[in-house]
Design a protein around this motif. Structure first.
Motif, PDB file in Angstrom:
ATOM      1  N   THR A 114      -1.640  -1.885  10.308  1.00  0.00           N
ATOM      2  CA  THR A 114      -0.948  -1.004   9.386  1.00  0.00           C
ATOM      3  C   THR A 114      -1.389   0.430   9.618  1.00  0.00           C
ATOM      4  OG1 THR A 114      -0.431  -0.649   7.033  1.00  0.00           O
ATOM      5  CG2 THR A 114      -2.694  -1.282   7.561  1.00  0.00           C
TER       6      THR A 114
ATOM      7  N   ALA B  65      -8.468   5.551  -1.035  1.00  0.00           N
ATOM      8  CA  ALA B  65      -7.574   4.768  -0.179  1.00  0.00           C
ATOM      9  C   ALA B  65      -7.813   3.286  -0.439  1.00  0.00           C
ATOM     10  CB  ALA B  65      -7.836   5.095   1.288  1.00  0.00           C
TER      11      ALA B  65
ATOM     12  N   PRO C 299      -3.893   3.936   4.373  1.00  0.00           N
ATOM     13  CA  PRO C 299      -3.261   4.648   3.254  1.00  0.00           C
ATOM     14  C   PRO C 299      -4.049   5.882   2.850  1.00  0.00           C
ATOM     15  CG  PRO C 299      -4.423   2.703   2.483  1.00  0.00           C
ATOM     16  CD  PRO C 299      -4.479   2.661   3.984  1.00  0.00           C
TER      17      PRO C 299
ATOM     18  N   TYR D  82       3.737   5.626  -2.467  1.00  0.00           N
ATOM     19  CA  TYR D  82       4.363   4.314  -2.344  1.00  0.00           C
ATOM     20  C   TYR D  82       5.874   4.471  -2.195  1.00  0.00           C
ATOM     21  CZ  TYR D  82       0.025   2.174  -4.063  1.00  0.00           C
ATOM     22  OH  TYR D  82      -1.267   1.771  -4.212  1.00  0.00           O
TER      23      TYR D  82
ATOM     24  N   GLY E 100       5.445  -0.253   3.815  1.00  0.00           N
ATOM     25  CA  GLY E 100       4.232  -0.399   3.024  1.00  0.00           C
ATOM     26  C   GLY E 100       3.961  -1.783   2.472  1.00  0.00           C
TER      27      GLY E 100
ATOM     28  N   GLN F  52       0.824  -1.216   0.000  1.00  0.00           N
ATOM     29  CA  GLN F  52       0.000   0.000   0.000  1.00  0.00           C
ATOM     30  C   GLN F  52       0.847   1.250   0.000  1.00  0.00           C
ATOM     31  OE1 GLN F  52      -1.336  -0.700   4.400  1.00  0.00           O
ATOM     32  NE2 GLN F  52      -1.054   1.517   4.151  1.00  0.00           N
ATOM     33  N   ALA F  53       0.169   2.388  -0.238  1.00  0.00           N
ATOM     34  CA  ALA F  53       0.794   3.699  -0.072  1.00  0.00           C
ATOM     35  C   ALA F  53       0.807   4.077   1.403  1.00  0.00           C
ATOM     36  CB  ALA F  53       0.011   4.740  -0.874  1.00  0.00           C
ATOM     37  N   ASN F  54       1.605   5.085   1.738  1.00  0.00           N
ATOM     38  CA  ASN F  54       1.633   5.548   3.123  1.00  0.00           C
ATOM     39  C   ASN F  54       0.459   6.486   3.401  1.00  0.00           C
ATOM     40  OD1 ASN F  54       2.333   8.122   2.134  1.00  0.00           O
ATOM     41  ND2 ASN F  54       4.514   7.834   2.514  1.00  0.00           N
TER      42      ASN F  54
ATOM     43  N   ILE G 154      -5.775  -0.946  -0.286  1.00  0.00           N
ATOM     44  CA  ILE G 154      -4.665  -1.854  -0.003  1.00  0.00           C
ATOM     45  C   ILE G 154      -4.697  -2.959  -1.046  1.00  0.00           C
ATOM     46  CG2 ILE G 154      -3.641  -3.475   1.642  1.00  0.00           C
ATOM     47  CD1 ILE G 154      -4.806  -1.818   3.900  1.00  0.00           C
TER      48      ILE G 154
END
Length: 241
Positions: free
Chosen positions: A140, A158, A143, A107, A124, A100-102, A160
């Motif tokens: 986590t 957003a 994102p 990413y 990530g 995933q992106a933060n 994942i």
């Protein structure tokens, strides 16, 4: 090939067509000729096999598995669910990978040049193995959304990414999970390539307050259904066992 080793046919009407013009990348990536339907090989219905010893203790903890000098920034969440076959049975010992992106929507990848900063304490990506009931869990950072070059002002909600092997390569699944209540979902040109509205809804994780960690993390439930087996039972046992 034994009957119990075959899998149900996929329902292709639930999957997005290869060419969907509203998602511009599919124009170049889609095949130009019809696909062939092939019988599964023995290797596709018998492997791979994963064991818990192959995973590290922090593989399913994206908050800590890349932390260097502190914890990552963002909303802490728990994602959990079960991996099931089409008959509703849990699929044990299947590898679930996720990336995933933060929290800012970027990413950790050299090709991602979005202006949001890289989080030095967030890698990530992670993985988990389902238990005997098909359950998995990881924690986590939620994102962030990010823009992408599709049309003017196109944004991804957003999400994942998930990769699952199931009990065999024939169950291989790569998909994405979205979050309940995200207003960008109805604007997403990638998710909208799935023709069935109910199928799109199954990609949206439900907020699960019962699994939330007080004063720490919200939780989301995301159950994943793989292809099922055609099984012939005799006196409650699979034929041949």
């Amino acid at each position: 090939m034994p009957l119990e080793s075959t899998f149900f046919q996929r329902d292709r009407t639930l999957h997005p067509p290869a060419l969907t013009e509203q998602y511009k990348s599919s124009v170049l990536r889609s095949p130009k000729t019809p696909l062939f339907s092939l019988q599964n090989s023995l290797s596709e219905v018998t492997g791979p096999v994963f064991r818990a010893a192959e995973l590290g203790p922090l593989d399913n903890d994206l908050i800590l598995n890349y932390a260097h000098d502190g914890e990552p920034i963002g909303e802490r969440i728990v994602v959990h669910g079960r991996v099931l076959d089409e008959n509703g049975r849990g699929v044990p010992n299947t590898l679930v990978e996720f990336w995933q992106a933060n929290a800012g929507g970027r990413y950790r990848h050299k090709n991602d040049t979005y202006l949001a900063p890289i989080d030095p304490n967030f890698g990530g990506c992670g993985r988990a193995l389902t238990d005997e009931t098909g359950a998995y869990v990881f924690r986590t950072i939620k994102p962030g959304a990010y823009p992408f070059r599709n049309y003017a002002n196109s944004w991804r909600p957003a999400h994942i990414h998930f990769s699952l092997f199931g009990s065999a390569f024939a169950q291989r699944l790569i998909t994405q999970m979205y979050f309940e209540g995200d207003p960008l979902i109805r604007h997403d040109q990638i998710l909208s390539t799935i023709p069935d509205p109910e199928a799109r809804q199954r990609l949206i994780a439900s907020l699960d307050m019962n699994a939330a960690v007080p004063l720490d993390s919200l939780a989301y439930r995301f159950d994943i259904v793989l292809r099922g087996r055609r099984q012939t039972f005799f006196e409650n046992k699979r034929q041949g066992t």
